[in-house]
Design an enzyme around this catalytic site. Structure first.
Site, PDB file in Angstrom:
ATOM      1  N   GLU A   1     -21.856 -22.605  15.886  1.00 26.08           N
ATOM      2  CA  GLU A   1     -20.450 -22.968  15.703  1.00 26.08           C
ATOM      3  C   GLU A   1     -19.678 -21.828  15.036  1.00 26.08           C
ATOM      4  O   GLU A   1     -20.191 -21.141  14.155  1.00 26.08           O
ATOM      5  CB  GLU A   1     -20.327 -24.215  14.818  1.00 26.08           C
ATOM      6  CG  GLU A   1     -20.592 -25.510  15.524  1.00 26.08           C
ATOM      7  CD  GLU A   1     -20.272 -26.703  14.636  1.00 26.08           C
ATOM      8  OE1 GLU A   1     -19.478 -26.545  13.680  1.00 26.08           O
ATOM      9  OE2 GLU A   1     -20.833 -27.780  14.881  1.00 26.08           O
TER      10      GLU A   1
ATOM     11  N   HIS B   1      -5.081 -12.909  37.814  1.00 27.71           N
ATOM     12  CA  HIS B   1      -5.565 -12.972  39.200  1.00 27.71           C
ATOM     13  C   HIS B   1      -4.547 -13.637  40.116  1.00 27.71           C
ATOM     14  O   HIS B   1      -4.520 -13.362  41.310  1.00 27.71           O
ATOM     15  CB  HIS B   1      -6.894 -13.720  39.241  1.00 27.71           C
ATOM     16  CG  HIS B   1      -7.574 -13.661  40.579  1.00 27.71           C
ATOM     17  ND1 HIS B   1      -8.102 -12.492  41.083  1.00 27.71           N
ATOM     18  CD2 HIS B   1      -7.793 -14.612  41.510  1.00 27.71           C
ATOM     19  CE1 HIS B   1      -8.627 -12.728  42.276  1.00 27.71           C
ATOM     20  NE2 HIS B   1      -8.446 -14.000  42.560  1.00 27.71           N
TER      21      HIS B   1
ATOM     22  N   LYS C   1     -11.111  -9.722  54.346  1.00 24.98           N
ATOM     23  CA  LYS C   1     -12.424 -10.153  53.870  1.00 24.98           C
ATOM     24  C   LYS C   1     -12.521 -11.673  53.875  1.00 24.98           C
ATOM     25  O   LYS C   1     -11.513 -12.392  53.909  1.00 24.98           O
ATOM     26  CB  LYS C   1     -12.684  -9.633  52.458  1.00 24.98           C
ATOM     27  CG  LYS C   1     -12.091 -10.517  51.372  1.00 24.98           C
ATOM     28  CD  LYS C   1     -12.606 -10.204  49.994  1.00 24.98           C
ATOM     29  CE  LYS C   1     -12.100 -11.246  48.982  1.00 24.98           C
ATOM     30  NZ  LYS C   1     -12.445 -10.955  47.604  1.00 24.98           N
TER      31      LYS C   1
ATOM     32  N   ARG D   1     -14.831 -14.512  51.568  1.00 17.71           N
ATOM     33  CA  ARG D   1     -15.813 -14.715  50.499  1.00 17.71           C
ATOM     34  C   ARG D   1     -16.800 -15.785  50.906  1.00 17.71           C
ATOM     35  O   ARG D   1     -16.429 -16.908  51.241  1.00 17.71           O
ATOM     36  CB  ARG D   1     -15.118 -15.100  49.187  1.00 17.71           C
ATOM     37  CG  ARG D   1     -16.095 -15.330  48.034  1.00 17.71           C
ATOM     38  CD  ARG D   1     -15.401 -15.385  46.702  1.00 17.71           C
ATOM     39  NE  ARG D   1     -14.827 -14.105  46.319  1.00 17.71           N
ATOM     40  CZ  ARG D   1     -15.537 -13.104  45.798  1.00 17.71           C
ATOM     41  NH1 ARG D   1     -16.850 -13.223  45.632  1.00 17.71           N
ATOM     42  NH2 ARG D   1     -14.934 -11.980  45.455  1.00 17.71           N
TER      43      ARG D   1
ATOM     44  N   THR E   1     -16.665  -7.298  46.362  1.00 15.79           N
ATOM     45  CA  THR E   1     -15.461  -7.029  47.153  1.00 15.79           C
ATOM     46  C   THR E   1     -15.292  -5.536  47.392  1.00 15.79           C
ATOM     47  O   THR E   1     -14.978  -5.102  48.506  1.00 15.79           O
ATOM     48  CB  THR E   1     -14.220  -7.592  46.433  1.00 15.79           C
ATOM     49  OG1 THR E   1     -14.314  -9.020  46.384  1.00 15.79           O
ATOM     50  CG2 THR E   1     -12.941  -7.206  47.156  1.00 15.79           C
TER      51      THR E   1
END
Length: 311
Positions: A38, A128, A190, A192, A224
């Site tokens: 913790e 992202h 591409k 995935r 990638t």
């Protein structure tokens, strides 16, 4: 009222650089750890201050995220006037939609939790997805490292090069880099297959006999980048590749994948620590001045438009 920089343990070096650029010192803060793991952060003397908690949520993502939440709560309970979460790398940003029934939308969960812990504002670098802002109840400042990386790339990139987006999601990023470098753009298509496996197919754009500059927001396992470079070489690009990415996670098989590719130089920023130790031929560009500039503008109620991700 003053501006205070609080550092978590995820990347204290970056927090120190931000504080130095703002001509201040880090606020006194300690993170105790109990025997069972913790965390108990303690932040001192922030009452009435505008606090900026610097903590990227890279690996181990869960631990760094929980530490950030506890730091924000500690600042709130310590009487901070405002608390801003400065999260250079925002973990869970890739989980912005459900791919199938039964999945969580991780980025929304994290955004809600940050607000609940006491964050009044969120500052991120090249998330992202720009949809992150729409998921957050609090204001979100999405900064971009493109000028930082593009300036470094300009020193080593020939004018015959082509900027390559390794997938459709990186097209806008590639266009921004290409605009600053005065170079054309190509796009690799591409698909995935899994978290580590990517299948790349065709290339849109002229790459024959050109050195390629492959740009993306992050490099995780390197899948990638590997797929994109293999396709570029198969379509006649020179075996002279430069890679630039904001976030260098470089986990799992990344080292081995990048090592076998004809990569002359890898450019990343210091949103995450330790890139120099994980891959060869890397140049790390600091985002500390960018973050300090953003914090200074927020402190002075000035617009951040020149620093932000463009749509």
């Amino acid at each position: 009222m003053s501006t205070r920089i609080v550092s978590g343990t995820a990347h204290r070096t970056l927090a120190e650089a931000v504080a130095s650029a703002l001509d201040t010192e880090l606020a006194a803060c300690g993170v105790e750890r109990f025997p069972d793991g913790e965390l108990r952060p303690v932040v001192e003397r922030v009452r009435g201050d505008d606090v900026y908690v610097v903590q990227p949520t890279g690996p181990p993502v869960g631990e760094h995220l929980v530490e950030l939440l506890l730091l924000l709560d500690a600042c709130r309970r310590g009487g901070a006037r405002t608390s801003t979460a400065v999260v250079p790398y925002f973990g869970y940003a890739r989980q912005d939609r459900r791919g199938r029934a039964g999945e969580a939308v991780g980025s929304r969960v994290v955004a809600d939790t940050l607000a609940s812990a006491g964050a009044d504002r969120l500052v991120v670098v090249d998330p992202h997805t720009v949809a992150l802002e729409a998921m957050c109840a609090m204001p979100v400042e999405m900064l971009t490292s493109v000028p930082v990386l593009a300036d470094a790339l300009a020193e080593e990139t020939p004018d015959t090069a082509v900027v390559v987006a390794p997938d459709l999601g990186a097209v806008k990023l590639a266009e921004h880099h290409a605009g600053r470098l005065g170079l054309p753009v190509a796009v690799v298509r591409k698909r995935r297959l899994s978290g580590e496996t990517v299948q790349a197919g065709e290339v849109a754009g002229e790459v024959v006999d050109r050195p390629a500059v492959v740009v993306d927001d992050m490099i995780s396992t390197g899948g990638t980048i590997e797929a994109a470079v293999d396709v570029l070489l198969a379509h006649g690009a020179l075996a002279d590749v430069t890679v630039a990415a904001t976030h260098g996670l470089l986990v799992g098989t990344a080292h081995d994948r990048l090592e076998r590719l004809p990569i002359r130089r890898l450019f990343v920023t210091d949103t995450l620590p330790g890139c120099r130790e994980r891959v060869p031929r890397v140049r790390v560009c600091s985002v500390a001045p960018l973050l300090a500039d953003a914090i200074g503008r927020l402190r002075d109620d000035e617009p951040l438009d020149a620093l932000m991700v463009r749509g």
